[in-house]
Design a protein around this motif. Structure first.
Motif, mmCIF file in Angstrom:
data_model
loop_
_atom_site.group_PDB
_atom_site.id
_atom_site.type_symbol
_atom_site.label_atom_id
_atom_site.label_comp_id
_atom_site.label_asym_id
_atom_site.label_seq_id
_atom_site.Cartn_x
_atom_site.Cartn_y
_atom_site.Cartn_z
ATOM 1 N N SER A 46 0.837 -1.198 0.000
ATOM 2 C CA SER A 46 0.000 0.000 0.000
ATOM 3 C C SER A 46 0.867 1.241 0.000
ATOM 4 C CB SER A 46 -0.912 0.022 1.231
ATOM 5 O OG SER A 46 -1.781 -1.081 1.221
ATOM 6 N N GLN A 99 -7.547 0.591 -0.296
ATOM 7 C CA GLN A 99 -7.821 -0.625 0.466
ATOM 8 C C GLN A 99 -9.020 -0.427 1.395
ATOM 9 O OE1 GLN A 99 -4.305 -2.030 2.471
ATOM 10 N NE2 GLN A 99 -5.173 -4.045 2.847
ATOM 11 N N ASP A 176 -5.695 -1.068 -4.858
ATOM 12 C CA ASP A 176 -5.181 -1.659 -3.621
ATOM 13 C C ASP A 176 -6.194 -2.701 -3.134
ATOM 14 O OD1 ASP A 176 -3.679 -2.257 -1.458
ATOM 15 O OD2 ASP A 176 -3.550 -0.210 -0.671
ATOM 16 N N GLU A 177 -5.933 -3.936 -3.404
ATOM 17 C CA GLU A 177 -6.832 -5.043 -3.044
ATOM 18 C C GLU A 177 -8.278 -4.762 -3.415
ATOM 19 O OE1 GLU A 177 -6.035 -6.700 0.742
ATOM 20 O OE2 GLU A 177 -3.934 -6.121 0.675
ATOM 21 N N GLY E 154 -3.397 -2.683 6.271
ATOM 22 C CA GLY E 154 -4.721 -3.291 6.346
ATOM 23 C C GLY E 154 -4.700 -4.662 7.013
HETATM 24 MG MG LIG Z 1 -2.158 -2.569 2.284
#
Ligand SMILES: [Mg+2]
Ligand SMILES: Nc1ncnc2c1ncn2[C@@H]1O[C@H](COP(=O)(O)OP(=O)(O)OP(=O)(O)O)[C@@H](O)[C@H]1O
Ligand SMILES: Nc1ncnc2c1ncn2[C@@H]1O[C@H](COP(=O)(O)OP(=O)(O)OP(=O)(O)O)[C@@H](O)[C@H]1O
Ligand SMILES: [Mg+2]
Lengths: 256, 240, 233, 256, 256
Positions: A46, A99, A176-177, E154
């Motif tokens: 990230s 995210q 991001d994801e 995260g």
């Molecule tokens: Mg992350």
């Protein structure tokens, strides 16, 4: 070479306090490149995306977008972008899906999606609304257009965040994801959308834990470990015989 | 004279004068709130900025104008401002007194004070805006001004509204001090009526009641604004 | 500048400082407790208590403190049942009345400020607390209050400073604090600006100290918002 | 300077000296006297009401030319402004609740003349004995306050009020036992108190209260001061002041 | 029967405005049961878990924990728990890991973890700190004990949230997508932890998009569709020949 690459990152470094999170990362992406960024939790994925977007200011390194280098200046012993205008301009060409979604809580989903096109790109509102509805349909939350983010399920919020980023029609997307909160059916759906974008020539950098995506959609895989690129290459090589022991250990659990 | 007559609107009643006083109070307060909003936003921005000088100037402003008695600020602006204007007038050959108009001096003084309160309200509200949402705005290339107008302002308004209600009340009452500039606002009119009729309680209670009327009007405005601003908020506070 | 006059004025004013400080300290602490009580009634869910709290805030925030103090001091005493009542020995005292009206007024303002702070507490963090079985006072003490306090502080520091200045109204009820003494000096000397500037200097210093203390408190409550220290100790 | 128009200020809230009528006009002893004086000084006058607190600084700042607000001529005030000759001089006396034990104290109904700074007067000493241990309320920073401190300071409790009206309320409420003030002022206060209050002890007159009440002017405006001093002298001489005084105060307040 | 089930839910219904999100859900869980809750985004999975925990109040239905029914009362036409004490008690036996983590932002990770044991369960602080460190080690973020949530990645936040819930040593755990932010290696790690907990007899309800978890760890699978249980059963049956068409369509994308 920088002039042919959409996005080029050279030797980025970043520390938080005494903790060095990125320790020299370089990367080059051309039109239509889909690059998966893999790595353990906390390895700096990230942070890396955030540095490209200048949400974090790297301590050292160069970032080029479309052959244009983001100019930096020293101020008070710290790195700073030299021109805020340049940063704003470049950011409007780099889409980002966070995210943690970060939807604007005071706006409905539709307002979230049209905000950028109308107010940053100054496109006509009616056209933006129409496009927004189409995008929301594409990600399957057309019926939530007038809801506020707080009233959406996790997966719905994530899809709204994707629609918001796509509405800007950026040249490069940083994800991001993007599928972390989605069920397998929707994951398939979203991956299909991303594949279509790649075919249209959009450059994408995707942090993901979805090995099937890395393997089947992306044309390059980067494996980060402790702030460095441990290995990278085409998915066939990375997941095949060419896998480094560390990466094998990492994705070995995949499929469980 | 009966109480009713004293408060009536005929030639023997004080009703008209009191209402006029309430009108002036309302006007001074509204003007002051507007002046204060501009000053407050600038000062809050200074206090939140990265520049050491701007932060120091902002802190100095809020410390001084919150810290010294309101009456003195009004004196300084009214008499100080008047001296300045008179001096300019004399330099240009005009004889005599050329004061700042009472209303302008009063609104300016109360506005400057109100600005120091509003700066703190805005700052507190800004801190409550989720950082991720600001990042999302930056990430699509919103420049500073746009980010301020589209993301920060609406959310700051949401968090600042209760505080703004307080500032409005404070300015409403600071406006009572403006009477030293000769402005016949509500407080002074009540006192004049009390002193002229020697009905101190009656006119203080009536004056207080008129302030409450002004408050209930403004409360309605603020309530409506709050409800509007809170449409998007989940309501977790009221649950078990 | 007449320094002799200024210094003698300063000396006279500083003699009144203990009265101002006592009014301030008592009214702010009593007011703060009252504010919490009002706030609890306001958001507690009981319809009648909530209506009462609303009305309280409306009246005490909506009318000038000057009038409130006048009515508390001169008004209450008009009723013979109060004059003959058990509280008269207290209410008879100007100082008590001054503290009482100051505290009643600041309670209304503070309750509103704290309510604003409550609204900034992220609902999700409250949920997380409820899910482990926190509720009522424990929930307030451990989760809501620290976060709400943090967001209330900028506005509350304004309120505290205002109370410092509002103590000046106490001379209306014969409690001669700094401003009252200053006005008395003015009516002897007619040097309005000089005396007022001396008084202002005193208030500025007091308020500066109060604001610094509040800023320090705010800073110490914001550790989670700051970047981690450059080097671990 | 050639005076054609003169602005006179008064508080408009100090009945019966000056007060505001419900229609917003000013009335009372002083406005009526001002009209006479201006006619005799052959100037046009404008009456404006203003707050007592800012009156003297505002005069010196030039906002108006004359203060006519029952302003006692004192040495302290003379340091910052100038005065005309007095147009009124009033006695002072104690007041108490009508049915209290302190009513009708020694010397009630008589008049005692005192000089500046004089103490040890027989009638006053008798009062001092009668008022031992009582609480006396006075208006802060008046000549009357000084008199009370000089003569009763060691035997009675003294409480200072910002205004006479506040003190009268507390007298009725029973927080204090006695008040001391201008008897003209008291006379009208008694009417408002519906006969609950009454004088007690002798009326105290003479130079101890200063020269009386005069008009305040800026020190530079000696011509204006002399014009109005002459006008006051003529109004005193032909009994105009006496007539007006008896109309408003029911007694003659012209200086003797 | 209720007296043998740890957790028993009967015919829960819940609407948001006109939108009926849960349309009669029932479920029974015994000691050591691990139940996977699957379903499309927006099908009501989070809402279901939140209703069990009374974070949302169901419009109708019964909830029994440990043979004790949560008593409800009507107030103002709406359902309400009758006893806050009972709710608090039951909640402290039900652990919950939120989809959006919901860590307390003003506390460090360690403080987040010991908060419940120390202040709700009133266990001695020193013991709690020790256990907390052990838990943080178990989920792999021991070095972040003194960081604030805002400074965590995260995946680190998600693991902190899991540790926080486990620290309460609840009898029943409700997990809302506990591995969404984790990389495959960590997913394996966390699943191992959960398997161990199941073996110790903890009852678990897990909303997940991780089909491998549903298949390999849980002993029952529930598939939700539009607020109802479309099908449920043992994983072997559900993923095998017994799969309904809807469920087959849902998980068909898995691995794809
Ligand atoms: Mg992350
Ligand atoms: N507070 C609310 N107000 C209004 N609607 C809500 C609220 N919370 C949830 N919803 C709606 O209820 C539906 C179910 O939400 P829920 O969060 O339970 O879904 P979910 O199954 O957990 O989905 P996901 O897998 O995306 O997290 C969604 O359509 C959502 O928009
Ligand atoms: N603002 C911050 N202050 C201090 N440390 C930070 C901050 N942001 C991130 N870190 C630390 O930097 C490291 C990398 O964080 P990052 O968010 O980039 O990880 P990640 O690879 O995205 O992990 P995940 O897959 O869990 O999201 C982590 O150890 C985290 O604790
Ligand atoms: Mg969910």
């Amino acid at each position: 070479m920088a002039d042919t690459a959409r996005l080029s990152v050279r030797d980025i470094r970043k520390s938080f306090g005494a903790h060095e999170v990125l320790r020299g990362i370089s990367l080059e992406a051309r039109d239509g490149d889909v690059i998966s960024v893999l790595g353990a939790s906390g390895s700096g994925k990230s942070t890396f995306l955030r540095c490209i977007n200048l949400l974090e200011i790297a301590d050292a390194g160069e970032i080029w977008v479309d052959g244009e280098q983001i100019r930096m200046a020293q101020k008070g012993g710290r790195n700073h972008p030299a021109s805020q205008r340049q940063v704003d301009h470049i950011r409007s060409e780099l889409g980002m899906v966070f995210q943690s979604f970060n939807l604007w809580s005071h706006m409905t989903i539709l307002q979230n999606v049209i905000e950028g096109p109308v107010h940053v790109l100054k496109r006509p509102r009616a056209a933006c609304v129409e496009e927004a509805h189409a995008l929301l349909r594409k990600v399957g939350i057309a019926d939530k257009a007038d809801s506020y983010p707080a009233h959406l399920s996790g997966g719905q919020q994530q899809r709204a965040a994707i629609a918001r980023a796509l509405a800007m029609k950026p040249k490069v997307m940083l994800f991001d994801e993007p599928t972390s909160a989605l069920d397998p059916e929707l994951v398939g759906e979203v991956l299909r959308v991303m594949r279509a974008l790649a075919e249209e020539g959009m450059t994408m950098l995707v942090v993901t834990h979805e090995m099937s995506f890395a393997r089947n959609v992306s044309n390059r895989v980067i494996f980060m470990k402790e702030g460095q690129i441990e290995s990278s290459g085409a998915p066939e090589a990375m997941f095949g015989a060419g896998a480094t022991p560390a990466f094998r250990q990492f994705f070995g659990h995949f499929g469980g | 004279m009966s109480t009713l007559e004293l408060l009536g609107f005929g030639s023997t009643g004080w009703g008209a004068l009191l209402l006029a006083g309430a009108g002036i109070t309302l006007a001074v307060t509204a003007a002051a709130l507007a002046i204060g909003a501009v000053l407050g936003a600038i000062v809050a921005a200074a206090k939140l900025s990265g520049s050491v000088v701007a932060r120091a100037l902002g802190s100095a402003y809020t410390t001084v104008f919150r810290g010294i008695p309101e009456l003195l600020i009004i004196y300084l602006i009214y008499f100080g401002g008047s001296s300045a204007v008179t001096a300019i007038g004399q330099a240009m050959g005009y004889e005599g007194f050329l004061g700042l108009p009472s209303f302008i001096a009063g609104a300016l003084a109360v506005g400057i004070i109100s600005g120091s309160y509003q700066a703190e309200v805005f700052r507190g509200a800004y801190l409550a805006v989720a950082k991720g949402e600001l990042e999302a705005a930056s990430a699509i290339g919103m420049n500073r001004a746009l980010r301020f107008r589209r993301i920060i302002m609406p959310q700051v308004m949401r968090y600042a509204l209760p505080g703004m209600g307080n500032v409005w009340q404070l300015s409403l009452k600071d406006s009572a001090l403006v009477s030293v500039t000769g402005l016949a606002e509500l407080m002074r009119t009540s006192q004049v009526a009390a002193g002229s009729t020697r009905q101190y309680f009656l006119f203080f209670v009536v004056g207080g009641a008129l302030y409450l009327v002004l408050t209930s009007l403004s409360d309605q405005v603020f309530d409506r604004a709050e409800r509007r601003a809170n449409r998007s908020m989940p309501s977790a506070m009221g649950q078990v | 500048m007449d320094f002799d006059f200024l210094s003698s004025t300063m000396v006279t004013l500083i003699k009144a400082l203990p009265v101002t400080l006592a009014l301030f300290a008592l009214s702010v602490s009593i007011g703060c407790v009252l504010a919490l009580l009002i706030l609890w009634m306001r958001v507690g869910g009981n319809r009648y208590l909530s209506a009462f709290a609303k009305a309280y805030v409306f009246v005490f925030r909506g009318s000038p403190l000057l009038i409130q103090m006048f009515l508390v001091f001169y008004g209450l005493a008009q009723f013979s049942f109060i004059r003959n009542g058990p509280l008269w020995p207290l209410l008879r005292e100007p100082f008590v009345c001054a503290v009482l009206s100051l505290a009643l007024c600041t309670a209304a303002y503070s309750a509103e400020i704290f309510r604003g702070g409550l609204r900034s507490v992220p609902p999700r963090e409250i949920e997380a607390a409820r899910s482990i079985g926190m509720s009522g006072f424990l929930l307030v003490r451990r989760i809501i209050a620290p976060i709400a306090l943090r967001y209330s502080l900028p506005a509350y520091s304004t309120e505290v400073v205002l109370m410092m200045k509002s103590t000046s109204l106490a001379s209306l009820v014969t409690v001669w604090e700094v401003t009252g003494v200053a006005q008395r000096l003015i009516s002897h000397s007619y040097r309005t600006m000089e005396v007022f500037l001396c008084a202002a200097a005193i208030y500025l210093v007091l308020n500066f100290i109060v604001l610094q203390a509040m800023a320090l408190l705010e800073y110490s409550l914001s550790r989670h918002l700051r970047a981690p220290a450059a080097r671990k100790a | 300077k050639d005076w054609k128009t003169v602005t006179i200020t008064l508080e408009g809230a100090y009945a019966p000296w000056n007060m505001t009528n419900p229609d917003g006009t000013l009335g009372g002893f002083e406005p009526e006297l001002a009209k006479v004086l201006c006619e005799r000084a052959k100037v046009e006058c404008k009456l404006v009401a203003s707050d007592w607190d800012g009156m003297i600084p505002a005069l010196n700042a030039g906002k108006f030319d004359i203060i006519m607000d029952a302003l006692s001529i004192t040495g302290e005030r003379k340091q910052v402004i100038d005065f005309t000759i007095p147009y009124a001089q009033t006695p002072a006396a104690f007041a108490t609740v009508k049915d209290s034990a302190l009513a009708n104290a020694a010397g009630s109904g008589t008049e005692v003349k005192m000089d500046v700074g004089q103490t040890g007067v027989k009638e006053v000493d008798a009062l001092k004995e009668a008022f031992k241990g009582k609480t006396i309320g006075i208006q802060a920073s008046t000549v009357y306050a000084k008199f009370i401190y000089d003569n009763f300071g060691d035997t009675a409790t003294i409480r200072e009020y910002k205004t006479g009206a506040d003190r009268d309320l507390d007298l009725q409420n029973g927080r204090i036992d006695l008040g001391f003030d201008d008897s003209v002022y008291f006379q009208s206060a008694f009417d408002a108190a519906k006969g609950e209050l009454a004088f007690t002890g002798p009326q105290i007159v003479g130079p101890i209260w200063g020269e009386g009440e005069g008009l305040g002017v800026r020190k530079a405006d000696t011509d204006l001061r002399d014009m109005f001093s002459a006008a006051i002298k003529s109004a005193l001489d032909d009994g105009t002041v006496k007539t007006l005084s008896e109309k408003w105060f029911k007694t003659d307040v012209s200086p003797k």
